[in-house]
Design an enzyme around this catalytic site. Structure first.
Site, PDB file in Angstrom:
ATOM      1  N   HIS A  20       0.815  -1.281   0.097  1.00 23.95           N
ATOM      2  CA  HIS A  20       0.095  -0.016  -0.106  1.00 23.95           C
ATOM      3  C   HIS A  20       0.648   1.117   0.109  1.00 23.95           C
ATOM      4  O   HIS A  20       1.716   1.534   0.915  1.00 23.95           O
ATOM      5  CB  HIS A  20      -0.989  -0.038   1.198  1.00 23.95           C
ATOM      6  N   HIS A  62      -1.398  10.551  -2.537  1.00 27.04           N
ATOM      7  CA  HIS A  62      -2.829  10.232  -1.973  1.00 27.04           C
ATOM      8  C   HIS A  62      -3.553  11.341  -1.742  1.00 27.04           C
ATOM      9  O   HIS A  62      -4.896  11.445  -2.357  1.00 27.04           O
ATOM     10  CB  HIS A  62      -2.401   9.372  -0.462  1.00 27.04           C
TER      11      HIS A  62
END
Length: 256
Positions: A20, A62
């Protein structure tokens, strides 16, 4: 063991293990150093997020702004690349181009979350320029954003369900309904396995998805007991901040 699921070359033949935002225990998420660390651990798949700058450059980040993860400030979609590239993740690592991630490791599979409208065109262009179609999965909370990105590509890529599609799937599974209609246009369900502390993904959901030929990937799973339970339920992939723990779990099960 061969798991049910799509045949697109993006997917691993057994369990798809996704690091991730790369792998960093030092807060350097979505940095080239974090992606290299995942590769060094032996990962063939990483997850990243992407936005477009004001001048149409796809970057791996992100948040919509630079504020949380970098020493810079401002909304990425409102800043030119010249400003964004000066920001440092954790004060030390530059914000990478999506194209650099796709180009630096030509065998690496990359799950790309299209985070905003500004990213649609530059993300598609980065995939096109690197010819990465066989090794990317395009995902987004917005099915419309995902579809708009995919529509700009010259070749098929793997795709994952958006939030509304996943919600319909979960609801149908809870009610015991056939939920295959919501899965007709995607290759994978990449979903949280719980909401807060309440688990929402069941083995029944996994069976329904498999019946539709759709892979089930769950995020974000960071402890060995949780990973074990989800693998026992039959999931096809796990997204984790603890790539080291995930590798050890899969190795012990003969799935690495």
């Amino acid at each position: 063991m061969t798991l049910p699921g799509p045949s697109h070359p993006y997917f691993a033949p057994r369990v798809t293990a996704l690091a991730h935002r790369g792998f960093s225990l030092d807060g350097l998420e979505n940095s080239m150093t974090a992606f290299q660390a995942a590769v060094d651990l032996g990962f063939t798949h990483v997850e990243t997020d992407a936005h477009g700058t004001a001048d149409g450059v796809a970057v791996a980040l992100h948040d919509s702004s630079l504020d949380r993860t970098t020493d810079g400030t401002g909304e990425v979609a409102e800043l030119p690349w010249e400003r964004v590239k000066g920001a440092r993740i954790g004060g030390v690592e530059p914000v990478p181009l999506l194209e650099d991630i796709l180009g630096t490791w030509p065998e690496l599979r990359v799950n790309i979350d299209v985070k905003g409208e500004s990213g649609i065109v530059p993300i598609a262009e980065a995939i096109e320029r690197t010819g990465a179609h066989d090794r990317v999965c395009v995902a987004s909370f917005s099915g419309a954003r995902r579809d708009a990105t995919v529509a700009r590509l010259s070749r098929p890529v793997a795709t994952s369900a958006g939030t509304s599609e996943a919600a319909r799937f979960f609801l149908g599974g809870a009610l015991g309904l056939g939920t295959l209609r919501s899965l007709r246009t995607v290759d994978a369900l990449q979903i949280p396995w719980r909401v807060g502390v309440v688990p929402v993904l069941t083995a029944r959901h996994v069976r329904i998805a498999h019946a539709a030929g759709v892979a089930v990937h769950v995020w974000t799973v960071n402890t060995a007991p949780e990973m074990e339970a989800l693998l026992d339920a039959g999931v096809d992939g796990i997204v984790s901040d603890r790539a080291d723990v995930l590798r050890d779990v899969l190795t012990a099960r003969g799935l690495w």
